[in-house]
Motif scaffolding. Structure first.
Motif, PDB file in Angstrom:
ATOM      1  N   SER A  34       0.832  -1.204   0.000  1.00  0.00           N
ATOM      2  CA  SER A  34       0.000   0.000   0.000  1.00  0.00           C
ATOM      3  C   SER A  34       0.870   1.260   0.000  1.00  0.00           C
ATOM      4  O   SER A  34       0.481   2.285  -0.554  1.00  0.00           O
ATOM      5  N   ASN A  38       0.640   4.183  -2.742  1.00  0.00           N
ATOM      6  CA  ASN A  38       0.531   5.618  -2.450  1.00  0.00           C
ATOM      7  C   ASN A  38       1.625   6.410  -3.146  1.00  0.00           C
ATOM      8  O   ASN A  38       1.397   7.520  -3.630  1.00  0.00           O
ATOM      9  N   SER A  64      -9.840  -0.347   0.413  1.00  0.00           N
ATOM     10  CA  SER A  64      -9.289  -0.805   1.691  1.00  0.00           C
ATOM     11  C   SER A  64      -8.966   0.351   2.635  1.00  0.00           C
ATOM     12  O   SER A  64      -8.666   0.112   3.796  1.00  0.00           O
ATOM     13  N   ARG A  65      -9.012   1.577   2.133  1.00  0.00           N
ATOM     14  CA  ARG A  65      -8.780   2.737   2.990  1.00  0.00           C
ATOM     15  C   ARG A  65      -9.867   3.765   2.717  1.00  0.00           C
ATOM     16  O   ARG A  65     -10.333   3.888   1.591  1.00  0.00           O
ATOM     17  N   PHE A  69      -8.240   8.972   4.330  1.00  0.00           N
ATOM     18  CA  PHE A  69      -6.852   8.508   4.407  1.00  0.00           C
ATOM     19  C   PHE A  69      -6.053   9.051   3.228  1.00  0.00           C
ATOM     20  O   PHE A  69      -4.928   9.528   3.382  1.00  0.00           O
ATOM     21  N   TYR A  70      -6.667   9.008   2.029  1.00  0.00           N
ATOM     22  CA  TYR A  70      -5.953   9.488   0.849  1.00  0.00           C
ATOM     23  C   TYR A  70      -5.812  11.005   0.876  1.00  0.00           C
ATOM     24  O   TYR A  70      -4.818  11.544   0.384  1.00  0.00           O
ATOM     25  N   TYR A  94     -15.314   1.969   0.154  1.00  0.00           N
ATOM     26  CA  TYR A  94     -14.869   1.570   1.490  1.00  0.00           C
ATOM     27  C   TYR A  94     -16.004   1.727   2.509  1.00  0.00           C
ATOM     28  O   TYR A  94     -16.264   0.828   3.297  1.00  0.00           O
ATOM     29  N   ASP A 157      -7.215   0.483  -5.161  1.00  0.00           N
ATOM     30  CA  ASP A 157      -6.282   0.310  -4.041  1.00  0.00           C
ATOM     31  C   ASP A 157      -6.270  -1.081  -3.445  1.00  0.00           C
ATOM     32  O   ASP A 157      -5.409  -1.389  -2.633  1.00  0.00           O
TER      33      ASP A 157
ATOM     34  N   THR B 141     -14.770   0.801   9.468  1.00  0.00           N
ATOM     35  CA  THR B 141     -15.178   2.087   8.873  1.00  0.00           C
ATOM     36  C   THR B 141     -15.544   3.096   9.959  1.00  0.00           C
ATOM     37  O   THR B 141     -15.521   4.297   9.720  1.00  0.00           O
ATOM     38  N   ALA B 144     -12.828   5.836  10.788  1.00  0.00           N
ATOM     39  CA  ALA B 144     -12.658   7.067  10.024  1.00  0.00           C
ATOM     40  C   ALA B 144     -13.538   8.181  10.575  1.00  0.00           C
ATOM     41  O   ALA B 144     -13.119   9.328  10.672  1.00  0.00           O
ATOM     42  N   LEU B 174      -4.817  -5.373   7.812  1.00  0.00           N
ATOM     43  CA  LEU B 174      -5.494  -4.150   8.222  1.00  0.00           C
ATOM     44  C   LEU B 174      -5.073  -3.680   9.607  1.00  0.00           C
ATOM     45  O   LEU B 174      -5.386  -2.575  10.012  1.00  0.00           O
ATOM     46  N   ASP B 176      -2.958  -2.376  12.880  1.00  0.00           N
ATOM     47  CA  ASP B 176      -1.844  -1.471  13.195  1.00  0.00           C
ATOM     48  C   ASP B 176      -0.887  -2.146  14.163  1.00  0.00           C
ATOM     49  O   ASP B 176       0.311  -1.904  14.132  1.00  0.00           O
TER      50      ASP B 176
END
Lengths: 362, 236
Positions: A34, A38, A64-65, A69-70, A94, A157, B141, B144, B174, B176
């Protein structure tokens, strides 16, 4: 490698050819795909803004993001996010790929489940209908270019995420549709190889003109997923990876590519520790060594090369017998002799531990 | 002494600004449930106003309440509802509703969503790992918009390495932070219950591979009301 890829994507499709397509592949051992994605996205973006690329804009399919995020990635790279709508459209697959949030909102369970978008975003609420996804990608692209002739780039992505909802043939159909579309300049997408069968990677490679593999610098020998035994290596794999003939390093929020000279590469591959004397052979030395004729080898007689080690080979004696039956008299056999030796039983064993002179009386 | 030792896990996991995804993986020989309890204890500490949305498949809520009572001095009451079996969509609806309500309240608080454990959720979803992945995706989700954190527990050894199911790999992609609980390579020992390996992906991105190591390995010993963490060889 990275530069070549970026240049190929910048130059876009040639007259009478399909659009170039790039598949970035990574595995869980070096999950840096990823970051590469980017990097390529931001490189393409700066080419678009500088007017150097064939594409006028990008349609980013975010799977996936989240789009936010972008927005953050672009902001970190110094792009003006507020004016990005001129060249960037995000298809947000997403936030609500199966329409759950929509259902919950309609039934009154939640009030407003959607995030406020910074980038110009269009929401996809059913990822299973790939034809609709395809038409929204094309629509968004047309919004950017605004005219019949202009071209746009498509960035996906995570193909892995699409493949979770749809079959491989339908995904392949969408990709080849996009590649052959008149207004698509280039496509690039990311695939996590180990989530799928081998045929998936192969199919995507057939559909793309380039593939970029992110691999561990030192390939893992054991397939075991135990990480506690080789911590330094696991840590290395998270920080850097091999990108064909380059190495990539994680640096800050982004990555950096460093060209590896072939000499370093060989040493890194063979894992030989650095020593004062030379353990490696150069190409010329290797060739010279191969040319040396060793004294005990039969050369050029057309027979298989035999190395005499003091014993008679079983197979050989059999074939000889066979040969003697078939052709009792051959010129080759006439000069052959044989030594017959019967060991005297009183003789000492050749390797006896006894001192042969212990009966001497001096 | 206890706080100093507990810090080894905290140190490895690090402090994050926003929400993040922590995946705990354990195996039959070494249970990783105590890591979950650690997070539960930290979020529900009397001084913090954090909220935990706990989705329990492995034990009844009274089990967690009993553990918490042992670990935290003051008594905490968990308001929980039994998970119903009318699909993961409804469950997700409940979670999102709870998150929406708590985030609209005054004061800044982190909402942590915990799942114990994902493999049993797969059982509840009739073995469809794709459904579970959809559910997890929807949970993610929420990060975010609301900055939620996630802590999930899964068992690594039920997914054989020959036929590695995407469920565990996908959640690793996915995540962290990945925390793995394993038995010692040398076998069982009386004073060490196992080893923890913490992979912190976040710190490598933030610090650019600086001097702070992001892969850590240490031993632990689960005690009556707390867990001892120590580096190999430092326990006398």
């Amino acid at each position: 490698m990275a530069e070549t890829i970026c240049r190929a994507l910048r130059d876009g499709a040639f007259e009478g050819e399909h659009a170039p397509a790039l598949t970035i592949k990574d595995t869980i051992d070096t999950p840096l795909g990823s970051l590469v994605f980017n990097y390529i996205l931001t490189q393409l973006a700066s080419n678009i803004l500088a007017g150097k690329s064939q594409a006028r804009g990008v349609v980013l399919v975010a799977l996936s993001r989240p789009p936010s995020f972008y927005a953050e990635v672009l902001k970190n790279k110094g792009f003006d996010v507020t004016s990005s709508s001129k060249w960037l459209r995000v298809l947000d697959c997403y936030s609500d790929p199966l329409g759950w949030k929509n259902k919950l909102m309609e039934s009154g369970t939640v009030r407003n489940p959607y995030e406020e978008a910074v980038l110009k975003t269009s929401l996809c609420k059913n990822l299973k209908e790939l034809d609709k996804v395809l038409s929204s990608i094309v629509e968004l692209g047309k919004e950017i270019v605004e005219e019949e002739k202009g071209r746009f780039a498509v960035a996906i992505d995570s193909v892995s995420e699409v493949l979770r909802h749809s079959s491989l043939p339908s995904v392949a159909r969408i990709l080849s549709h996009l590649r052959s579309h008149d207004q698509v300049s280039c496509i690039f997408c990311l695939l996590h190889v180990d989530l799928h069968e081998v045929k998936v990677a192969a199919t995507l490679e057939y559909l793309s003109t380039m593939h970029a593999d992110v691999e561990p610098i030192i390939p893992r020998t054991n397939k075991q997923r135990s990480t506690s035994e080789d911590l330094p290596m696991v840590e290395q794999c998270f920080k850097r990876g091999k990108f064909h003939r380059e190495e990539l390093y994680v640096e800050g929020p982004g990555i950096k590519f460093v060209e590896v000279s072939s000499e370093d590469g060989i040493i890194a591959q063979s894992l030989v520790p650095k020593v004062q004397f030379n353990l490696e052979l150069s190409e010329k030395e290797r060739l010279d060594r191969a040319k040396v004729v060793l004294p005990f080898e039969h050369q050029g007689t057309g027979k298989p090369i035999q190395i005499y080690d003091g014993r008679k080979c079983l197979n050989e004696s059999e074939t000889e017998k066979q040969a003697s039956v078939d052709k009792p008299q051959t010129t080759e056999d006439s000069g052959r002799g044989e030594i017959i030796y019967f060991r005297d039983s009183d003789d000492e064993m050749p390797d006896s531990d006894e001192d042969p002179d212990d009966d001497l009386d001096i | 002494m206890e706080t100093a030792r507990a810090n080894l896990l905290e140190e490895a996991v690090g402090v994050s600004k926003g929400g993040r995804v922590v995946v705990v993986e354990d195996c039959v020989e070494t249970s990783g449930a105590f890591v979950l309890h650690h997070y539960l204890k930290r979020s529900l500490h009397p001084d913090s106003s954090d909220v935990v949305v706990f989705i329990a498949f492995a034990h009844p809520f009274s089990h967690y309440e009993r553990i918490l009572r042992k670990m935290v001095s003051s008594r905490l009451v968990i308001n929980g509802r039994e998970a119903r079996e009318d699909g993961l969509l409804a469950l997700y609806g409940e979670i999102e509703k709870a998150v929406e309500i708590y985030s609209s309240l005054e004061g800044s608080r982190t909402i942590t969503i915990m799942i114990d454990d994902v493999s049993l959720m797969e059982v509840a979803a009739n073995g469809s790992s794709n459904h579970v992945l959809d559910f997890l995706h929807y949970c993610y989700t929420l990060r975010a918009k609301y900055g939620c954190s996630f802590v999930t527990l899964n068992h690594e050894d039920i997914y054989s390495s020959a036929n590695m199911l995407p469920l565990i790999l996908q959640s690793e992609y996915l995540a962290d932070v990945i925390i793995k609980a394993e038995p010692l390579a040398t076998g069982l020992a009386s004073d060490v219950h196992g080893q923890l390996t913490v992979l912190n992906k976040e710190s490598v991105c933030d610090l650019g591979g600086g001097s702070i190591s992001k892969v850590r390995n240490f031993h632990f010993r689960v005690k009556e009301s707390y867990v001892d963490y120590f580096y190999p060889g430092t326990q006398t």
